[in-house]
Enzyme design. Structure first.
Site, short mmCIF file in Angstrom:
data_model
loop_
_atom_site.label_atom_id
_atom_site.label_comp_id
_atom_site.label_asym_id
_atom_site.label_seq_id
_atom_site.Cartn_x
_atom_site.Cartn_y
_atom_site.Cartn_z
N LYS A 53 0.85 -1.21 0.00
CA LYS A 53 0.00 0.00 0.00
C LYS A 53 0.88 1.25 0.00
O LYS A 53 0.63 2.21 -0.73
CB LYS A 53 -0.93 0.00 1.22
N GLN A 97 -4.99 -1.60 9.54
CA GLN A 97 -4.81 -2.90 8.90
C GLN A 97 -5.42 -3.99 9.78
O GLN A 97 -5.20 -4.04 10.99
CB GLN A 97 -3.31 -3.15 8.67
N ASP A 120 -11.16 2.68 3.76
CA ASP A 120 -11.55 1.27 3.60
C ASP A 120 -13.05 1.12 3.35
O ASP A 120 -13.50 0.09 2.85
CB ASP A 120 -11.24 0.49 4.89
N1 GUN Z 1 -6.53 -6.87 5.78
C1 GUN Z 1 -6.72 -7.59 4.65
N2 GUN Z 1 -7.37 -6.86 3.73
C2 GUN Z 1 -7.60 -5.65 4.28
C3 GUN Z 1 -8.24 -4.45 3.81
O1 GUN Z 1 -8.73 -4.34 2.69
N3 GUN Z 1 -8.25 -3.41 4.68
C4 GUN Z 1 -7.73 -3.50 5.92
N4 GUN Z 1 -7.82 -2.44 6.71
N5 GUN Z 1 -7.14 -4.58 6.40
C5 GUN Z 1 -7.09 -5.65 5.57
#
Ligand code: GUN
Length: 281
Positions: A53, A97, A120
């Protein structure tokens, strides 16, 4: 033989247009868009996701900060940190996350984020906005799926879309987005009888079950658009929820695994961050 939907290329095109948009916006706003990614503990998979990311942010010109916290952080401490970022005008997006350690309620943490900065799209208000047809932040993977369907030139309106899987993060929201786009939507799941018959009526089939190669040629209508959200590790290889070899003989369009839905999730995260920046939260 199905045409392959190249998620990697579509995501790269989206990133490159975001980069241009950011350059334009920066001239008038005099500031760089910013995202904070909060990472709790040392889960190796989460560390890789967060690194990816961060790299994607840098590539398009979003400044990103990873706020690393120990596994033992308390719920209260995490909420205070989030509130600090909610009030920081230079932070356009906040992402915590997942998964989080046991002592922390994921739901309460998601809802502590300012919904306008919830890139998100997991805040209850954003989920509620989608379900009541109002504007809010759309979550990344379902939004990416809609973009992939559109990339084929397929009109969603009037089509029969079948979604297999009813998770909060993919199945339910993508079903709602398809409905918003005027598809007729059927949601199937693990208790659905005669799954193959139901899927075989789909013009658009979205599969998000986490069951390797659940969907075979018998589940697919000739010419259908097939979106495979699964990423299952089987032995040394990564396979989807769709039997790619068999289904690509019959479908009109199909996403590969990897290189289909996966790259779109991060592209949509960047898009949500730029939208928040442009709106001024
Ligand atoms: N963990 C796995 N996929 C995601 C996601 O799309 N967002 C977040 N915040 N954590 C994750």
């Amino acid at each position: 033989m199905a045409e392959i939907i190249d998620g990697k290329k579509i995501a790269a095109d989206i990133r490159s247009s975001l980069k241009q948009r950011i350059e334009e916006l920066k001239k008038t706003r005099g500031r760089t868009p910013g995202i904070v990614v909060i990472l709790v503990g040392n889960d190796p998979a989460s560390q890789i996701y967060v690194r990816n990311k961060k790299r994607a942010c840098e590539e398009v010109g979003i400044s990103s900060r990873v706020h690393q916290l120990p596994e033992t952080v308390t719920q209260g401490a995490l909420v205070s940190i989030i509130e600090g970022y909610n009030n920081d005008p230079e932070v356009d997006g906040i992402l915590v996350q997942l998964p989080l350690p046991e002592q922390i309620s994921e739901e309460q943490i998601q809802n502590a984020i300012d919904p306008r900065k919830d890139v998100d799209g997991f805040h209850l208000l954003n989920e509620g906005a989608l379900f009541s047809g109002r504007s809010g932040v759309l979550s990344c993977t379902p939004q990416g799926i809609i973009e992939l369907i559109r990339s084929t030139g397929t009109e969603i309106e009037g089509k029969h879309a079948v979604v297999v899987g009813r998770s909060t993060i993919v199945g339910k929201p993508v079903a709602m987005m398809l409905l918003e786009n005027n598809a007729t939507v059927t949601i199937c799941h693990s208790r659905t009888p005669d799954l193959a018959d139901k899927c075989a009526d789909a013009d658009i089939l979205v599969v998000a079950t986490g069951q390797p190669e659940l969907i075979g040629a018998d589940h697919v209508k000739e010419g259908a658009v097939v979106i495979d959200v699964g990423t299952n590790r089987v032995g040394d290889s990564l396979v989807g929820d769709v039997d790619f070899e068999a289904v690509s003989e019959k479908a009109g369009y199909i996403t590969p695994v990897p290189g289909g839905v996966g790259p779109m999730t991060i592209a949509m995260l960047l898009a949500n961050t730029v939208d928040s920046y442009e709106r001024g939260h």
